[in-house]
Design an enzyme around this catalytic site. Sequence first.
Site, PDB file in Angstrom:
ATOM      1  CE  LYS A 205      34.854  40.387  34.106  1.00  0.00           C
ATOM      2  NZ  LYS A 205      35.624  41.594  34.247  1.00  0.00           N
ATOM      3  NE  ARG A 247      41.746  38.616  36.034  1.00  0.00           N
ATOM      4  CZ  ARG A 247      40.694  37.965  36.506  1.00  0.00           C
ATOM      5  NH1 ARG A 247      39.603  37.843  35.776  1.00  0.00           N
ATOM      6  NH2 ARG A 247      40.723  37.439  37.722  1.00  0.00           N
TER       7      ARG A 247
HETATM    8  N1  HH2 Z   1      37.580  41.004  36.486  1.00  0.00           N
HETATM    9  C1  HH2 Z   1      37.522  40.086  37.480  1.00  0.00           C
HETATM   10  C2  HH2 Z   1      38.590  39.964  38.369  1.00  0.00           C
HETATM   11  N2  HH2 Z   1      39.714  40.688  38.222  1.00  0.00           N
HETATM   12  N3  HH2 Z   1      40.939  42.316  37.048  1.00  0.00           N
HETATM   13  C3  HH2 Z   1      41.025  43.214  36.067  1.00  0.00           C
HETATM   14  N4  HH2 Z   1      42.139  43.946  35.899  1.00  0.00           N
HETATM   15  N5  HH2 Z   1      39.988  43.415  35.197  1.00  0.00           N
HETATM   16  C4  HH2 Z   1      38.821  42.736  35.295  1.00  0.00           C
HETATM   17  O1  HH2 Z   1      37.882  42.999  34.501  1.00  0.00           O
HETATM   18  C5  HH2 Z   1      38.705  41.753  36.331  1.00  0.00           C
HETATM   19  C6  HH2 Z   1      39.801  41.582  37.217  1.00  0.00           C
HETATM   20  C7  HH2 Z   1      36.317  39.245  37.653  1.00  0.00           C
HETATM   21  O2  HH2 Z   1      36.525  37.956  37.133  1.00  0.00           O
HETATM   22  P1  HH2 Z   1      36.900  36.649  37.994  1.00  0.00           P
HETATM   23  O3  HH2 Z   1      38.217  36.774  38.674  1.00  0.00           O
HETATM   24  O4  HH2 Z   1      36.824  35.478  37.098  1.00  0.00           O
HETATM   25  O5  HH2 Z   1      35.754  36.504  39.031  1.00  0.00           O
HETATM   26  P2  HH2 Z   1      35.674  36.857  40.574  1.00  0.00           P
HETATM   27  O6  HH2 Z   1      35.950  38.327  40.723  1.00  0.00           O
HETATM   28  O7  HH2 Z   1      34.268  36.472  40.941  1.00  0.00           O
HETATM   29  O8  HH2 Z   1      36.717  36.062  41.297  1.00  0.00           O
END
Ligand code: HH2
Length: 269
Positions: A205, A247
């Site tokens: 992040k 995660r």
């Molecule tokens: N962060 C992201 C996505 N899903 N779910 C939970 N429970 N907690 C989080 O902090 C969280 C999440 C963001 O990360 P990522 O999936 O890598 O990116 P994007 O939302 O751009 O697909």
Amino acid sequence: MAPDRPLVMGVVNVTPDSFSDGGRYLDHEAAVAHGLRLVAEGADVIDVGGESTRPGAEPVPDAEELDRVVPVVAALSPEVRVSVDTRKVVVATAAIAAGATLVNDVSASLHQVAADAGVGWVAMHMLGDPRTMQQRNPRYGDVVAEVAAFLVERAERGRTAGVRELWIDPGIGFGKTAAHNLALLGRLDELVATGFGVMVATSRKRFLGALLARADGVDEPVPAGDRLEGSLATAVWCYAAGAGMVRAHDVAETVAAARIVSNGPRPVS
Ligand code: HH2
């Protein structure tokens, strides 16, 4: 059988625009292959998402999200526990029918879907929605107390609805400054003390990019692909504070770090 270490949730983003891996796994075959690679690396759960929640992301139409997510869930669920990362009832319901047993819910509102299906539920805190959450300076009085109160209230709703497996997640980066993120990590024990399972996602992040840049003495934030040290340092911090699940995009490294936390350092008595 549950592993003798905290859990690692591996990320499969079936999206064109996720902040760290957008477009790499939009094709179903590539997404399934990536998920299986993460299973081989030791992931306990694979989180399949079809809508980016990065700051400024546009919502995805239902049909599009369903088409991205459901075939990938169906292909992975015989191999590993699958969670679905969605804010939509229709997507959560279809993913559960395809084999998902955990709803990873950044809107903290899908408790009834999870209860009705008898699956687990992660309730995450977010200020506003992804399109706008970082636009204005996010403000809190006491960020930790406010996030904890919100999550406990949502988790209680889930419990009342009949959800048996409940997780709370402070939502690192979701309507939070770097200082808010650090306060939430620094006082993670207060979330753990609520008694609900705590899950955290710091992996790659933006606030890590800024912190890593500062450590290097460089002004530019370190890009998402170069944030492994920060991702691991914060994962270890979360595990040590009592989080039950992290995660992560870099699964092999996070599993190794989780093993060290659970089998390594012991107080001398
Ligand atoms: N962060 C992201 C996505 N899903 N779910 C939970 N429970 N907690 C989080 O902090 C969280 C999440 C963001 O990360 P990522 O999936 O890598 O990116 P994007 O939302 O751009 O697909």
